[in-house]
Write a protein that holds these residues in place. Structure first.
Motif, PDB file in Angstrom:
ATOM      1  N   GLY A 189     -12.504   7.710   1.248  1.00 25.59           N
ATOM      2  CA  GLY A 189     -11.346   8.185   2.003  1.00 25.59           C
ATOM      3  C   GLY A 189     -10.109   7.335   1.856  1.00 25.59           C
ATOM      4  N   ARG A 190     -10.157   6.322   1.006  1.00 27.39           N
ATOM      5  CA  ARG A 190      -8.969   5.497   0.874  1.00 27.39           C
ATOM      6  C   ARG A 190      -8.178   5.925  -0.346  1.00 27.39           C
ATOM      7  N   ILE A 191      -6.887   5.825  -0.187  1.00 33.71           N
ATOM      8  CA  ILE A 191      -6.018   6.293  -1.263  1.00 33.71           C
ATOM      9  C   ILE A 191      -6.149   5.407  -2.485  1.00 33.71           C
ATOM     10  N   GLN A 192      -6.306   4.116  -2.237  1.00 39.20           N
ATOM     11  CA  GLN A 192      -6.329   3.199  -3.376  1.00 39.20           C
ATOM     12  C   GLN A 192      -7.506   3.488  -4.278  1.00 39.20           C
ATOM     13  N   ILE A 226      -6.490   6.192  -6.521  1.00 40.44           N
ATOM     14  CA  ILE A 226      -5.562   5.724  -7.544  1.00 40.44           C
ATOM     15  C   ILE A 226      -6.299   4.945  -8.619  1.00 40.44           C
ATOM     16  N   VAL A 232       1.888   0.157  -8.463  1.00 37.00           N
ATOM     17  CA  VAL A 232       1.097   1.246  -7.885  1.00 37.00           C
ATOM     18  C   VAL A 232      -0.301   0.774  -7.526  1.00 37.00           C
ATOM     19  N   LEU A 233      -0.906  -0.028  -8.419  1.00 36.04           N
ATOM     20  CA  LEU A 233      -2.298  -0.413  -8.168  1.00 36.04           C
ATOM     21  C   LEU A 233      -2.423  -1.537  -7.163  1.00 36.04           C
ATOM     22  N   GLN A 253      -0.032  -2.299  -4.578  1.00 34.94           N
ATOM     23  CA  GLN A 253       0.720  -2.204  -3.335  1.00 34.94           C
ATOM     24  C   GLN A 253      -0.111  -1.680  -2.195  1.00 34.94           C
ATOM     25  N   MET A 281      -1.773   1.017   3.575  1.00 36.92           N
ATOM     26  CA  MET A 281      -2.760   1.924   3.001  1.00 36.92           C
ATOM     27  C   MET A 281      -4.192   1.559   3.335  1.00 36.92           C
ATOM     28  N   ASP A 282      -4.452   0.302   3.640  1.00 32.75           N
ATOM     29  CA  ASP A 282      -5.822  -0.063   3.989  1.00 32.75           C
ATOM     30  C   ASP A 282      -6.239   0.572   5.287  1.00 32.75           C
ATOM     31  N   PHE A 333      -5.405   3.638   6.191  1.00 33.79           N
ATOM     32  CA  PHE A 333      -5.623   5.075   6.053  1.00 33.79           C
ATOM     33  C   PHE A 333      -7.044   5.365   5.626  1.00 33.79           C
ATOM     34  N   LYS A 334      -7.797   5.933   6.542  1.00 29.55           N
ATOM     35  CA  LYS A 334      -9.124   6.405   6.145  1.00 29.55           C
ATOM     36  C   LYS A 334      -9.333   7.746   6.778  1.00 29.55           C
ATOM     37  N   GLU A 335     -10.097   8.551   6.158  1.00 32.80           N
ATOM     38  CA  GLU A 335     -10.219   9.901   6.708  1.00 32.80           C
ATOM     39  C   GLU A 335     -10.994   9.952   7.986  1.00 32.80           C
ATOM     40  N   SER A 336     -11.646   8.887   8.303  1.00 32.16           N
ATOM     41  CA  SER A 336     -12.578   8.984   9.427  1.00 32.16           C
ATOM     42  C   SER A 336     -11.916   8.879  10.792  1.00 32.16           C
TER      43      SER A 336
END
Lengths: 590, 165, 98
Positions: free
Chosen positions: A567-570, A573, C20-21, C23, C90-91, C93-96
Motif C-alpha cells: 500500500g505504499r507509493i514508494q 515507484i 523520485v526514488l 523523496q 509518503m511513509d 500513506f498506507k491504504e490501511s
C-alpha cells in the motif's frame, strides 16, 4: 551333523514366542535341548576321530581363500565342547529354579541357548573367519545377558561397556585374521599353523599381537578388564556360564589354538607373561577388599584368567587348558552358589549383611566351601593340581615369576577364605529370613562340587598330548604343604570372624583403585567430545547445511512476497523502475 | 556559443540537484523555476524560440505557481517528521544509479562532436510551427483540448469533500 | 548526433530519477517528475535542431500540455491525500488507515 545345531536353533526360535508359552514348557524345552547337546557332545567325542572335519556348507571365498561353515574336531575341541555343553546344561538347570519367576524368562533362556550356539561355533570352527563369527556372537550374547534387566540404567551401561571393550579386542582379532589371510593365503586354522613355519618375524609379531589384544579384551586382562566387575549386574546363572566358565576363556582358547604362531614370538610371550602377572596380582588384591559377593567372584575370575595367561606366556599350553577346565568347574560352582545365597536372601548381595548361613543353608554351604577350597588351592582338590602345574612352570622359568605366582596364591587363599568366613561363618547379620534353595538349584551345585573335588584327576594334559611333566618330587610336596597350611590358617582367621583392621590402602582397593574413573576421564570423555564435535560440525553443519540454507532462503523469499502490495507509493515507484531497468537490460544486452 | 551552452547546462544541473537537496519546499520550487528558465535558455540557444516562450509561460509561470499555491495552502514549510527508512533509500539509490548507468552506457560509446554543430537557423518560429500544428496535427491538438477538459473536470471531482460534512 | 545534449539530458533525467526514488515529500516528488519531463523535452528539441524537424518541436509542445494537465490532477490528488492523512509524508500513506 546338522542335528548338532538343531536343538539350539529350535529353542532359540521358540523362545521368541515366550508370551504364549507356559513357564513349565519353556523350562522343559531348555532342559531337553541342553541335555541333547550334552549327549551329542559325548557321542561325537567318542565316535569322531581326532583331526576330522565336519563340513556343512561353502559359505564364501575371497579370491583363493575359501571360508566354509565347517567344524574341526580334535582333542582340544572335544574337551571344550564337553565343557561348554556340560556347564551349559547345569546352568540351565539352575536357571529353572532361579529365573522362573522372571516375566522375561523365555527370552532369558533364548539368550542362553544362543550363547551356547555361538560358543560352540567359536570352539569348533575350522577356519578363523568362522571363529570370528562365534567370537562376535558370544560378545553379543554377553551384551544381551548383562543388560537383561534393562529397566535399570546402570545395567544397560554395563552391557554397553562390556560390548565396547570386547570390540577393542575384536579389532585385534580382525587384524590378526586378515594378516593371516593376506600373508599365508588361507583362513583354515590347521593350514595356517602349518604354513606359519618360517614366516617373517614381523608378520609373526603382528599376528600374535592381534591375538593378544583379542585375548586381553575377551578374557578381561589389564587394561581391558573393567567390564567384568560391572557385568555382575546380569543374572547370576548367566554370569556363571559366561563370565566364569566359557566366554572369558575364549581368549585363552584362541591363543592355545594358534599356539604355533606363539612358539617363535618370544617378545609376545614376554608380554603375555607380564600382562598375566600384573592382572593376577592386581585383581586378587582388589578382591580382598570387596563387599559384594559377585564382585569378589568377578575379580577372582580376572585373577585366575591372569594365571592362565601366565601359563600361556610360559608356553605351557596344555597346563593353561587344564587350569581352564578346573577353573570352569569351581568358578561356576562358586557363582551358582552365590546365586543360591542371593536367592535365599531375596536379593541381598552385600557380604557385610550375611553370616552364619551354614546353619540355614547347609547344602549350599558345603558346596561353596568345596568351591572356595578349590579356588584357594587346597590339595588334593582340582584347583590345587592345576595351579601347582602353573607354579612349577613358573619355577622353571625364573624365581621372580615364581615369587609373583606365590603371592597370587596367597592373595587368592585370602579372599577365598574371607568369602567363606564372612558369608557362612559367625552370626547372621541380615534382616531377611534365609531359606535353602530348591532341588533345581542344589543338584547342579552338588554335581559341580563333585567335579571340583575330583576333576583334578582328569588326565586333561595327557589327553591333549603333553609329555609327562617333570616329576613333581620335592617341589610339589613343599607346595602342597604350604598351600594346606595357608588355607587352613586363613580359614581359621575368617571363620572366627577376626576383623582385619582396615589398612591404609584398603579403601583404595575397595574402590577398585579408581580405574573406572581414570578410564572415564582419559578415554571416554575425549571420545565423547570428539564425537560430539564431529556430529555438530560434520553432520549437522556440513551435511545439513545446504538443505537448511535452501529452506531458510526459500522461506525468507516467501515471507517477503506480500511486501509488494503493502500500500505504499514508494514500493510501486520502486517496482516500476525495477521493471524498466530489466526491460532496458533486455533491450541493450540481449 | 559553447560557453553559453556550458553555463546554461551547469545552471540546469545545479538547480536540479538543489531541488532535491533543499529542505524548504518554497526554496525547492524556486530552484525548479530557475531550472526551467535555464532549459528555456537551451531552447533559445537551439533556435526553438516558440518553445522557449511556451516553456517560460506555461511551466515556469503556471505550473510552478500552482505548486506554490498548493504548498502554501496545505503544508506551509513543514518538514516530514517521521524518521528515514534507510532500506528504501538504499534501494532507491541503487535503482536510480542502475538506470542512469544503463542510459549512459551506449552514450559513452558514441563519437563526440562540438555542442553547436549543425544547428539550423530558421525552423523554430511560430509561423512554421503553427502551420504544421493546424494542418498535420489537428487531431492531436483537439485531443489535447479534451485532455484539458477532462483534467478540469477531474480536479473538480477529486477535490470534492465527498458530499459529507 | 547532439552528443552533448544527450549527456546533459541524461544527467538531468538521472537527477530527476534520484529525486523520485528518494523523496518522501509528495510535492517534491511531483517536482522531480517535472524535471524528468523537462529533460525529455530538451532532448527532443536537440534532435529537432539536429535533423531540422519542426515535428519534433511540436512533440515537445504536446508533452508540455500533457505535463500541465497531469500536474493539475496530481495536485488535486495530493490535496485529497492531505485531507485523509494530515501530512504530506509518503511513509505515512498506507491504504490501511481508516
Amino acid at each position: 551333523m546338522i542335528l548338532f545345531l538343531l536343538p539350539v536353533l529350535s529353542c532359540f526360535i521358540l523362545f521368541f514366542f515366550n508370551q504364549i508359552l507356559n513357564k513349565k514348557i519353556i523350562s522343559l524345552i531348555a532342559l531337553t535341548s541342553s541335555l541333547v547337546m550334552v549327549g551329542m557332545a559325548c557321542f561325537f567325542s567318542t565316535t569322531l576321530s581326532s583331526g576330522s572335519t565336519l563340513h556343512f556348507w561353502e559359505w564364501f571365498s575371497i579370491g583363493q581363500r575359501v571360508v566354509p561353515f565347517a567344524f574341526y574336531i580334535d582333542a582340544l575341541s572335544k574337551i571344550m565342547m564337553l565343557l561348554v555343553t556340560g556347564i551349559g546344561f547345569l546352568v540351565v538347570m539352575f536357571s529353572v529354579g532361579y529365573m522362573s519367576t522372571d516375566p522375561r524368562y523365555g527370552r532369558y533362556m533364548a539368550y542362553v541357548m544362543l550363547f551356547i550356539l555361538f560358543m560352540l561355533i567359536l570352539i569348533l570352527a575350522n577356519n578363523y573367519v568362522l571363529l570370528f563369527v562365534g567370537w562376535e556372537g558370544v560378545g553379543l550374547c554377553s551384551y544381551l545377558l548383562i543388560g537383561f534387566w534393562f529397566d535399570k540404567k546402570e545395567n544397560t551401561q554395563a552391557a554397553k561397556k562390556a560390548f565396547l571393550m570386547n570390540k577393542i579386542g575384536d579389532a585385534g582379532l580382525l587384524l590378526a585374521v586378515t594378516s593371516i589371510g593376506y600373508v599365508l593365503g588361507t583362513f583354515f586354522i590347521q593350514d595356517a599353523l602349518f604354513k606359519s613355519v618360517g614366516l617373517n618375524q614381523v608378520w609373526i609379531t603382528v599376528i600374535t599381537l592381534g591375538f593378544v589384544i583379542a585375548a586381553v579384551g575377551k578374557s578381561a586382562q589389564i587394561p581391558l578388564y573393567t567390564w567384568l566387575p560391572d557385568a555382575m549386574t546380569g543374572p547370576t546363572p548367566a554370569s556363571a556360564l559366561i563370565h566364569a566358565a566359557t566366554m572369558v576363556t575364549a581368549g585363552i582358547y584362541l591363543i592355545v589354538r594358534s599356539s604355533t604362531f606363539f612358539l617363535v614370538a618370544t617378545d609376545i610371550n614376554q608380554l603375555l607373561l607380564i600382562i598375566g602377572l600384573l592382572t593376577a596380582i592386581f585383581a586378587a588384591s582388589i578382591a580382598t577388599c570387596q563387599q559384594d559377593i559377585k564382585k569378589i567372584l568377578a575379580f577372582s575370575t580376572v585373577s585366575q584368567l591372569g594365571l592362565m595367561v601366565v601359563a600361556l606366556g610360559l608356553g605351557a599350553y596344555k597346563t593353561a587348558i587344564f587350569h581352564l577346565v578346573t577353573h570352569a568347574f569351581f568358578k561356576a560352582l562358586l557363582f551358582l552358589g552365590a546365586g543360591s545365597v542371593i536367592h535365599g536372601l531375596q536379593g541381598q548381595q552385600d557380604i557385610q549383611k550375611m553370616g552364619g548361613l551354614y546353619k540355614k543353608m547347609p547344602i549350599t554351604c558345603v558346596c561353596m566351601a568345596i568351591g572356595c577350597f578349590a579356588l584357594a588351592g587346597l590339595p588334593p582338590l582340582s584347583g590345587f593340581i592345576s595351579k601347582e602345574m602353573i607354579l612349577l612352570n613358573g619355577w622353571a622359568k625364573s624365581p621372580f615369576v615364581f615369587m609373583a605366582l606365590i603371592s597370587v596364591s596367597i592373595l587368592t587363599a585370602l579372599y577365598a577364605m574371607r568369602l567363606l568366613g564372612r558369608v557362612f561363618g559367625g552370626e547372621y547379620k541380615g534382616s531377611q529370613v534365609p531359606h535353602e534353595s530348591g532341588l533345581f538349584m542344589t543338584v547342579p551345585l552338588m554335581i559341580l562340587a563333585m567335579a571340583s573335588c575330583f576333576g583334578g584327576f582328569l588326565p586333561v594334559p595327557a589327553y591333549l598330548g603333553a609329555v609327562s611333566e617333570s616329576s613333581h618330587g620335592l617341589m610339589g610336596l613343599i607346595m602342597a604343604a604350604f598351600s594346606t597350611f595357608m588355607v587352613l590358617l586363613f580359614l581359621w582367621v575368617f571363620w572366627r570372624q577376626y576383623a582385619i583392621k582396615p589398612f591404609f590402602f584398603s579403601q583404595f582397593l575397595e574402590n577398585q583403585c579408581h580405574v573406572d574413573k581414570l578410564y572415564h576421564r582419559c578415554v571416554t570423555t575425549p571420545l565423547l567430545i570428539i564425537s560430539t564435535i564431529g556430529y555438530r560440525f560434520v553432520e549437522l553443519g556440513a551435511l545439513q547445511l545446504p538443505s537448511w540454507a535452501l529452506e531458510t532462503g526459500w522461506k525468507a523469499c516467501l515471507k517477503r512476497i506480500p511486501m509488494v502490495s503493502n500500500g505504499r507509493i514508494q514500493t510501486a515507484i520502486h517496482l516500476f523502475f525495477s521493471g524498466m531497468i530489466l526491460l532496458l537490460i533486455w533491450l541493450l544486452f540481449l | 556559443m559553447d560557453i553559453a551552452f556550458y553555463v546554461l547546462s551547469s545552471i540546469s544541473i545545479v538547480s536540479a540537484l538543489a531541488v532535491i537537496l533543499v529542505r524548504n519546499q518554497i526554496y525547492a520550487v524556486l530552484w525548479l523555476i530557475l531550472c526551467f528558465l535555464s532549459i528555456a535558455g537551451h531552447f533559445f540557444l537551439m533556435n526553438a524560440s516558440f518553445l522557449g516562450i511556451v516553456q517560460i509561460i506555461v511551466y515556469a509561470g503556471a505550473v510552478m505557481v500552482l505548486f506554490l499555491f498548493m504548498i502554501m495552502l496545505i503544508n506551509f514549510n513543514q518538514d516530514p517528521a517521521s524518521p528515514k527508512k534507510w532500506g528504501a533509500l538504499i534501494l532507491g539509490g541503487l535503482l536510480s544509479v542502475m538506470l542512469f548507468a544503463l542510459i549512459m552506457i551506449p552514450l559513452l560509446k558514441a563519437p563526440k562532436d562540438s555542442p553547436n554543430s549543425r544547428l539550423l537557423q530558421s525552423q523554430g518560429n511560430a509561423t512554421t510551427l503553427g502551420k504544421i500544428l493546424f494542418q498535420d496535427f489537428m487531431i492531436p491538438f483537439e485531443a489535447s483540448a479534451l485532455i484539458f477538459l477532462s483534467a478540469t473536470m477531474g480536479v473538480v471531482l477529486i477535490s470534492q469533500n465527498r458530499g459529507k460534512k | 548526433m547532439p552528443y552533448h545534449y544527450l549527456i546533459l539530458s541524461s544527467i538531468l533525467f538521472g537527477i530527476g530519477l534520484l529525486g523520485v526514488l528518494l523523496q518522501r515529500h509528495i510535492i517534491k516528488l511531483l517536482m522531480c517528475i517535472e524535471i524528468m519531463l523537462n529533460a525529455v523535452n530538451l532532448i527532443f528539441v536537440a534532435y529537432a535542431a539536429t535533423y531540422d524537424s519542426p515535428e519534433a518541436q511540436l512533440m515537445v509542445f504536446f508533452i508540455m500540455m500533457v505535463a500541465a494537465a497531469e500536474v493539475v490532477i496530481g495536485l488535486a490528488i495530493v490535496v485529497q491525500l492531505y485531507r485523509r492523512h494530515g501530512s504530506l509524508d509518503m511513509d505515512v500513506f498506507k491504504e490501511s488507515s481508516r
